[in-house]
Design an enzyme around this catalytic site. Structure first.
Site, PDB file in Angstrom:
ATOM      1  N   HIS A 308      49.918  35.537  38.136  1.00 53.54           N
ATOM      2  CA  HIS A 308      49.883  34.836  36.853  1.00 53.54           C
ATOM      3  C   HIS A 308      50.808  33.624  36.939  1.00 53.54           C
ATOM      4  O   HIS A 308      51.840  33.660  37.581  1.00 53.54           O
ATOM      5  CB  HIS A 308      50.376  35.763  35.729  1.00 53.54           C
ATOM      6  CG  HIS A 308      49.974  35.306  34.378  1.00 53.54           C
ATOM      7  ND1 HIS A 308      50.677  34.365  33.674  1.00 53.54           N
ATOM      8  CD2 HIS A 308      48.907  35.630  33.610  1.00 53.54           C
ATOM      9  CE1 HIS A 308      50.072  34.143  32.521  1.00 53.54           C
ATOM     10  NE2 HIS A 308      49.002  34.897  32.451  1.00 53.54           N
ATOM     11  N   ASP A 366      43.769  41.271  33.202  1.00 56.03           N
ATOM     12  CA  ASP A 366      42.370  41.465  33.619  1.00 56.03           C
ATOM     13  C   ASP A 366      42.198  42.632  34.575  1.00 56.03           C
ATOM     14  O   ASP A 366      41.065  43.020  34.873  1.00 56.03           O
ATOM     15  CB  ASP A 366      41.860  40.178  34.286  1.00 56.03           C
ATOM     16  CG  ASP A 366      41.803  39.058  33.277  1.00 56.03           C
ATOM     17  OD1 ASP A 366      42.572  38.094  33.414  1.00 56.03           O
ATOM     18  OD2 ASP A 366      41.033  39.183  32.311  1.00 56.03           O
TER      19      ASP A 366
HETATM   20  C1  SDX Z   1      44.377  34.949  32.763  1.00 54.85           C
HETATM   21  O1  SDX Z   1      47.563  31.328  31.592  1.00 54.85           O
HETATM   22  C2  SDX Z   1      47.338  32.456  31.004  1.00 54.85           C
HETATM   23  O2  SDX Z   1      48.098  32.885  30.183  1.00 54.85           O
HETATM   24  C3  SDX Z   1      46.041  33.141  31.384  1.00 54.85           C
HETATM   25  C4  SDX Z   1      45.788  34.506  30.763  1.00 54.85           C
HETATM   26  C5  SDX Z   1      45.595  34.413  29.262  1.00 54.85           C
HETATM   27  O3  SDX Z   1      45.797  35.431  28.574  1.00 54.85           O
HETATM   28  O4  SDX Z   1      45.134  33.327  28.783  1.00 54.85           O
HETATM   29  O5  SDX Z   1      46.894  35.366  31.035  1.00 54.85           O
HETATM   30  C6  SDX Z   1      44.510  35.148  31.291  1.00 54.85           C
HETATM   31  O6  SDX Z   1      43.771  33.995  33.173  1.00 54.85           O
HETATM   32  C7  SDX Z   1      45.080  35.910  33.697  1.00 54.85           C
HETATM   33  C8  SDX Z   1      44.933  35.494  35.197  1.00 54.85           C
HETATM   34  C9  SDX Z   1      43.567  36.013  35.682  1.00 54.85           C
HETATM   35  N1  SDX Z   1      43.261  35.443  36.993  1.00 54.85           N
HETATM   36  C10 SDX Z   1      43.203  36.242  38.102  1.00 54.85           C
HETATM   37  O7  SDX Z   1      43.514  37.435  38.113  1.00 54.85           O
HETATM   38  C11 SDX Z   1      42.690  35.524  39.343  1.00 54.85           C
HETATM   39  C12 SDX Z   1      43.608  35.844  40.528  1.00 54.85           C
HETATM   40  N2  SDX Z   1      44.922  35.208  40.274  1.00 54.85           N
HETATM   41  C13 SDX Z   1      45.129  33.892  40.887  1.00 54.85           C
HETATM   42  O8  SDX Z   1      44.014  33.086  40.980  1.00 54.85           O
HETATM   43  C14 SDX Z   1      46.435  33.233  40.419  1.00 54.85           C
HETATM   44  O9  SDX Z   1      47.409  34.186  40.462  1.00 54.85           O
HETATM   45  C15 SDX Z   1      46.471  32.534  39.079  1.00 54.85           C
HETATM   46  C16 SDX Z   1      45.419  31.499  38.936  1.00 54.85           C
HETATM   47  C17 SDX Z   1      46.360  33.521  37.974  1.00 54.85           C
HETATM   48  C18 SDX Z   1      47.850  31.841  38.976  1.00 54.85           C
HETATM   49  O10 SDX Z   1      47.890  30.895  39.945  1.00 54.85           O
HETATM   50  P1  SDX Z   1      49.165  29.884  40.067  1.00 54.85           P
HETATM   51  O11 SDX Z   1      50.184  30.158  39.061  1.00 54.85           O
HETATM   52  O12 SDX Z   1      48.619  28.515  40.151  1.00 54.85           O
HETATM   53  O13 SDX Z   1      49.812  30.367  41.377  1.00 54.85           O
HETATM   54  P2  SDX Z   1      49.421  29.825  42.781  1.00 54.85           P
HETATM   55  O14 SDX Z   1      47.919  29.748  42.856  1.00 54.85           O
HETATM   56  O15 SDX Z   1      50.210  28.598  43.040  1.00 54.85           O
HETATM   57  O16 SDX Z   1      49.874  31.035  43.706  1.00 54.85           O
HETATM   58  C19 SDX Z   1      51.222  31.127  44.131  1.00 54.85           C
HETATM   59  C20 SDX Z   1      51.145  31.813  45.474  1.00 54.85           C
HETATM   60  C21 SDX Z   1      50.124  31.140  46.396  1.00 54.85           C
HETATM   61  O17 SDX Z   1      50.580  31.342  47.724  1.00 54.85           O
HETATM   62  P3  SDX Z   1      51.372  30.064  48.435  1.00 54.85           P
HETATM   63  O18 SDX Z   1      50.444  28.884  48.333  1.00 54.85           O
HETATM   64  O19 SDX Z   1      52.644  29.910  47.608  1.00 54.85           O
HETATM   65  O20 SDX Z   1      51.589  30.557  49.843  1.00 54.85           O
HETATM   66  O21 SDX Z   1      50.667  33.163  45.292  1.00 54.85           O
HETATM   67  C22 SDX Z   1      49.417  33.323  45.953  1.00 54.85           C
HETATM   68  C23 SDX Z   1      48.852  31.938  46.213  1.00 54.85           C
HETATM   69  O22 SDX Z   1      48.050  31.937  47.392  1.00 54.85           O
HETATM   70  N3  SDX Z   1      48.556  34.057  45.025  1.00 54.85           N
HETATM   71  C24 SDX Z   1      47.779  35.076  45.370  1.00 54.85           C
HETATM   72  C25 SDX Z   1      47.184  35.494  44.163  1.00 54.85           C
HETATM   73  N4  SDX Z   1      47.608  34.724  43.172  1.00 54.85           N
HETATM   74  C26 SDX Z   1      48.459  33.828  43.706  1.00 54.85           C
HETATM   75  N5  SDX Z   1      47.539  35.667  46.566  1.00 54.85           N
HETATM   76  C27 SDX Z   1      46.654  36.700  46.525  1.00 54.85           C
HETATM   77  N6  SDX Z   1      46.028  37.175  45.416  1.00 54.85           N
HETATM   78  C28 SDX Z   1      46.288  36.589  44.219  1.00 54.85           C
HETATM   79  N7  SDX Z   1      45.689  37.043  43.135  1.00 54.85           N
END
Ligand code: SDX
Length: 431
Positions: A308, A366
């Site tokens: 998140h 989720d």
């Molecule tokens: C919702 O914003 C909100 O409040 C949203 C929400 C709401 O109520 O409105 O809470 C609802 O959207 C919840 C989130 C649902 N999405 C998912 O579950 C999809 C999987 N999660 C990711 O796509 C991700 O965690 C996000 C999009 C939710 C957050 O992404 P960020 O904050 O942009 O973080 P990032 O992509 O920069 O990740 C940071 C690091 C990265 O590694 P590095 O580049 O630092 O090496 O963490 C890794 C990412 O690769 N990473 C993951 C991961 N999420 C982040 N690695 C594996 N699996 C994951 N799920």
């Protein structure tokens, strides 16, 4: 408006610029850069808005480190346990918990707006039966501005309130109709003797051939899912609604834009993507393979339902959702649901893994919602529409707040331009 008590100094090429600092009632201080370009001739750069506050708000606060979520100051776990969705709607819209009389009036108002204009039924028939319900909802909700002209004048406070009530009341009806249309069953009209969650379940699962009796455990779980998804600060879809509204667009068009943004798998589409991921994993012994893929920089695969932008601890909504999942599955006698077993083992393994600990990747809202919704009989394609039904009150509360904000102006970000600089046109024979 927050008051500035201190200033930050930014020095560029030996010149210093004083920037006001505002201290919020909760959360980090903010540095006001409103006048930075006029003073210093520079933009700030923050793709994804990881460090940027877009507005002043008093609706919802998240402490990502503590895993805390407050709606108008009330913690989500208390609201999920002691309140119910329409009372939370009142709280988000008006800022205070209602008295018994205020709640009764509000619930009656919402109940009496649940039907949609009969002519709108034709819209559904223009879609293919296998259209994703989110596509139908974007279309039908946007079309509401073609039917409810008497509540599109955003300068009229009474019209703003009527539009808010209409959207909260009609979204379950529209979502249920999208579902019924996709499975070739007749639309089921709302009933005024049912509460919000029970009405939605009946509109989705009743058929004319027999009476449908709502199970109180399922309607309580449905209401809790609505409550847990109601609002969440300036997430992507809420920011989309605010940006659309900043141009003066009518509320139905703004909410349709929010639905479109919520659909993405990185946002509200994650509940559908999470369940599809659990089904793809299939059995507990295949979890290590997927954990390895999630950690592999060369593999775009991510664990859906994990991570998140704000929570760097457990999403408090996931905790409540996990409890609900156990209750619903026990009731339905599917406590040995293989998907739930995979989900619980995946959560256990991921939370022990250094990669997820270092990156502070915890289960989010989720992760468990999809399991509950599937157990209740919804297809995965209905998971995000249900999220949209719930989040409508958050979108509309933030929309109302922005319209009342004297600092509000059209949202128009600038850019870091890296394209070609000025050059003359080249005739085709000279290319
Ligand atoms: C919702 O914003 C909100 O409040 C949203 C929400 C709401 O109520 O409105 O809470 C609802 O959207 C919840 C989130 C649902 N999405 C998912 O579950 C999809 C999987 N999660 C990711 O796509 C991700 O965690 C996000 C999009 C939710 C957050 O992404 P960020 O904050 O942009 O973080 P990032 O992509 O920069 O990740 C940071 C690091 C990265 O590694 P590095 O580049 O630092 O090496 O963490 C890794 C990412 O690769 N990473 C993951 C991961 N999420 C982040 N690695 C594996 N699996 C994951 N799920």
């Amino acid at each position: 408006m927050a008051d500035s008590t201190r200033t930050a100094t930014l020095t560029i090429d030996g010149k210093s610029f004083a920037l006001p600092i505002y201290s919020p009632t909760a959360g980090p201080d903010v540095v006001d850069i409103t006048k930075l370009y006029a003073q210093a001739g520079v933009f700030t750069h923050d793709p994804g808005f990881t460090s940027t506050s877009s507005c002043e708000s008093a609706i919802t606060f998240i402490d990502g480190d503590k895993g805390e979520l407050l709606h108008r100051g009330y913690p989500i776990d208390q609201l999920a346990e002691k309140s119910h969705y329409l009372e939370v709607c009142y709280l988000l819209l008006y800022g205070e918990l209602p008295t018994a009389a205020e709640l009764e009036h509000f619930e009656t108002t919402i109940t009496r707006h649940t039907m949609i204009h009969e002519q709108m039924h034709n819209f559904f028939r223009g879609f293919r039966r296998d259209a994703h319900p989110m596509a139908t909802m974007v279309g039908v909700v946007g079309a509401m501005s073609a039917f409810y002209h008497d509540s599109t004048d955003i300068t009229d406070e009474r019209q703003r309130e009527i539009a808010s009530h209409r959207l909260i009341a009609k979204m379950p009806t529209i979502a249920a109709m999208a579902y019924k249309y996709s499975i070739g069953q007749p639309f089921v009209y709302p009933r005024n003797d049912l509460d919000y969650a029970s009405n939605f379940l009946r509109m989705c699962f009743a058929v004319p051939a027999e009476e449908y009796v709502v199970d109180p455990v399922l309607s309580r779980a449905m209401d809790r899912i609505f409550t847990l998804h109601a609002d969440h600060e300036q997430n992507a879809s809420t920011s989309t609604v605010r940006l659309a509204s900043s141009s003066g667009a009518n509320p139905f068009a703004c909410i349709a834009a929010g639905i479109a943004c919520l659909w993405g798998p990185a946002h509200g589409g994650a509940n559908q993507a999470c369940l599809e991921m659990l089904k793809e994993i299939g059995t507990v012994d295949r979890i290590p393979e997927y954990i390895a893929r999630a950690k592999d920089k060369n593999d775009p695969f991510r664990l859906m339902g994990f991570g998140h932008r704000v929570y760097k601890n457990f999403d408090p909504r996931a905790k409540v959702m996990k409890q609900s999942a156990d209750e619903v599955l026990d009731l339905l006698g599917v406590e040995n649901n293989p998907l739930l077993q995979v989900a619980k083992e995946l959560e256990r393994i991921a939370l022990q893994d250094d990669y997820f600990a270092e990156k502070k990747l915890f289960p989010n809202v989720d992760f468990y919602s999809g399991i509950i919704l599937e157990a209740m009989g919804f297809p995965t394609s209905m998971f995000t529409p249900i999220f949209a039904v719930s989040r409508t009150v958050g979108w509309i509360s933030q929309w109302k707040e922005q319209l009342a904000d004297p600092a509000m102006k059209i949202g128009r970000p600038r850019q870091l331009y890296m394209g070609a600089t000025l050059r003359d046109y080249v005739e085709i024979e000279d290319r």
